[in-house]
Motif scaffolding. Structure first.
Motif, short mmCIF file in Angstrom:
data_model
loop_
_atom_site.label_atom_id
_atom_site.label_comp_id
_atom_site.label_asym_id
_atom_site.label_seq_id
_atom_site.Cartn_x
_atom_site.Cartn_y
_atom_site.Cartn_z
N THR A 9 0.84 -1.19 0.00
CA THR A 9 0.00 0.00 0.00
C THR A 9 0.88 1.25 0.00
O THR A 9 2.10 1.16 0.26
CB THR A 9 -0.90 0.04 1.25
OG1 THR A 9 -0.05 0.17 2.40
CG2 THR A 9 -1.77 -1.20 1.36
N SER A 10 0.28 2.39 -0.25
CA SER A 10 1.05 3.64 -0.21
C SER A 10 1.59 3.89 1.21
O SER A 10 2.67 4.44 1.37
CB SER A 10 0.21 4.82 -0.69
OG SER A 10 -1.00 4.90 0.02
N THR A 11 0.87 3.44 2.22
CA THR A 11 1.35 3.58 3.60
C THR A 11 2.61 2.75 3.82
O THR A 11 3.58 3.23 4.43
CB THR A 11 0.25 3.12 4.59
OG1 THR A 11 -0.92 3.90 4.36
CG2 THR A 11 0.70 3.27 6.03
N ARG A 65 6.41 10.86 3.08
CA ARG A 65 4.98 11.00 3.37
C ARG A 65 4.17 10.26 2.31
O ARG A 65 4.60 10.13 1.16
CB ARG A 65 4.59 12.47 3.37
CG ARG A 65 5.23 13.26 4.49
CD ARG A 65 4.80 14.70 4.49
NE ARG A 65 3.91 15.00 3.38
CZ ARG A 65 3.69 16.20 2.88
NH1 ARG A 65 4.29 17.23 3.39
NH2 ARG A 65 2.88 16.39 1.87
N GLU A 66 2.98 9.81 2.70
CA GLU A 66 2.11 9.11 1.75
C GLU A 66 1.78 9.97 0.53
O GLU A 66 1.73 9.47 -0.59
CB GLU A 66 0.82 8.68 2.43
CG GLU A 66 0.99 7.47 3.32
CD GLU A 66 -0.31 7.00 3.89
OE1 GLU A 66 -1.21 6.63 3.10
OE2 GLU A 66 -0.43 7.03 5.13
N GLU A 67 1.55 11.24 0.74
CA GLU A 67 1.24 12.13 -0.38
C GLU A 67 2.41 12.17 -1.36
O GLU A 67 2.21 12.24 -2.58
CB GLU A 67 0.88 13.54 0.10
CG GLU A 67 0.52 14.49 -1.02
CD GLU A 67 -0.57 13.97 -1.96
OE1 GLU A 67 -0.46 14.20 -3.19
OE2 GLU A 67 -1.53 13.34 -1.48
N SER A 68 3.62 12.15 -0.86
CA SER A 68 4.79 12.13 -1.75
C SER A 68 4.81 10.86 -2.58
O SER A 68 5.14 10.89 -3.78
CB SER A 68 6.07 12.22 -0.92
OG SER A 68 6.13 13.42 -0.22
N ILE A 69 4.44 9.74 -1.99
CA ILE A 69 4.39 8.47 -2.71
C ILE A 69 3.34 8.54 -3.81
O ILE A 69 3.59 8.15 -4.96
CB ILE A 69 4.10 7.30 -1.75
CG1 ILE A 69 5.18 7.19 -0.67
CG2 ILE A 69 3.91 6.01 -2.51
CD1 ILE A 69 6.59 7.03 -1.20
N ARG A 70 2.17 9.05 -3.49
CA ARG A 70 1.10 9.16 -4.51
C ARG A 70 1.51 10.11 -5.63
O ARG A 70 1.24 9.86 -6.80
CB ARG A 70 -0.21 9.59 -3.85
CG ARG A 70 -0.81 8.49 -2.98
CD ARG A 70 -2.20 8.84 -2.50
NE ARG A 70 -2.19 9.89 -1.50
CZ ARG A 70 -2.15 9.69 -0.20
NH1 ARG A 70 -2.09 8.47 0.28
NH2 ARG A 70 -2.17 10.70 0.64
#
Length: 71
Positions: free
Chosen positions: A13-15, A24-29
């Motif tokens: 998962t992104s987490t 951060r998760e937003e950076s991954i997305r």
């Protein structure tokens, strides 16, 4: 029947990717939307999430490390 050593790993998962890469998760997305990390978007809208092949995440980390050494 597939041998156990040929089964694909579970997708992350992104987490999980954020934890592994210490981002951060937003950076991954964002990296996934930009095509810098290969990911698979699951669903649409604000509740959509991403899944990632662990091998592609490791490749991203390795390429990132190499590019930082070249700078």
């Amino acid at each position: 029947m597939l041998a156990s050593n040929t089964l694909p790993e579970t997708l992350w998962t992104s987490t999980q990717v954020a934890s592994y890469l210490q981002l951060r998760e937003e950076s991954i997305r964002r990296l996934a939307r930009q095509g810098k990390i290969i990911g698979y978007k699951i669903g649409d809208g604000p509740r959509a999430d991403w899944r990632f092949d662990p091998n592609s995440v490791r490749n991203f980390l390795q390429l990132r490390s190499v590019s930082q050494h070249l700078e």
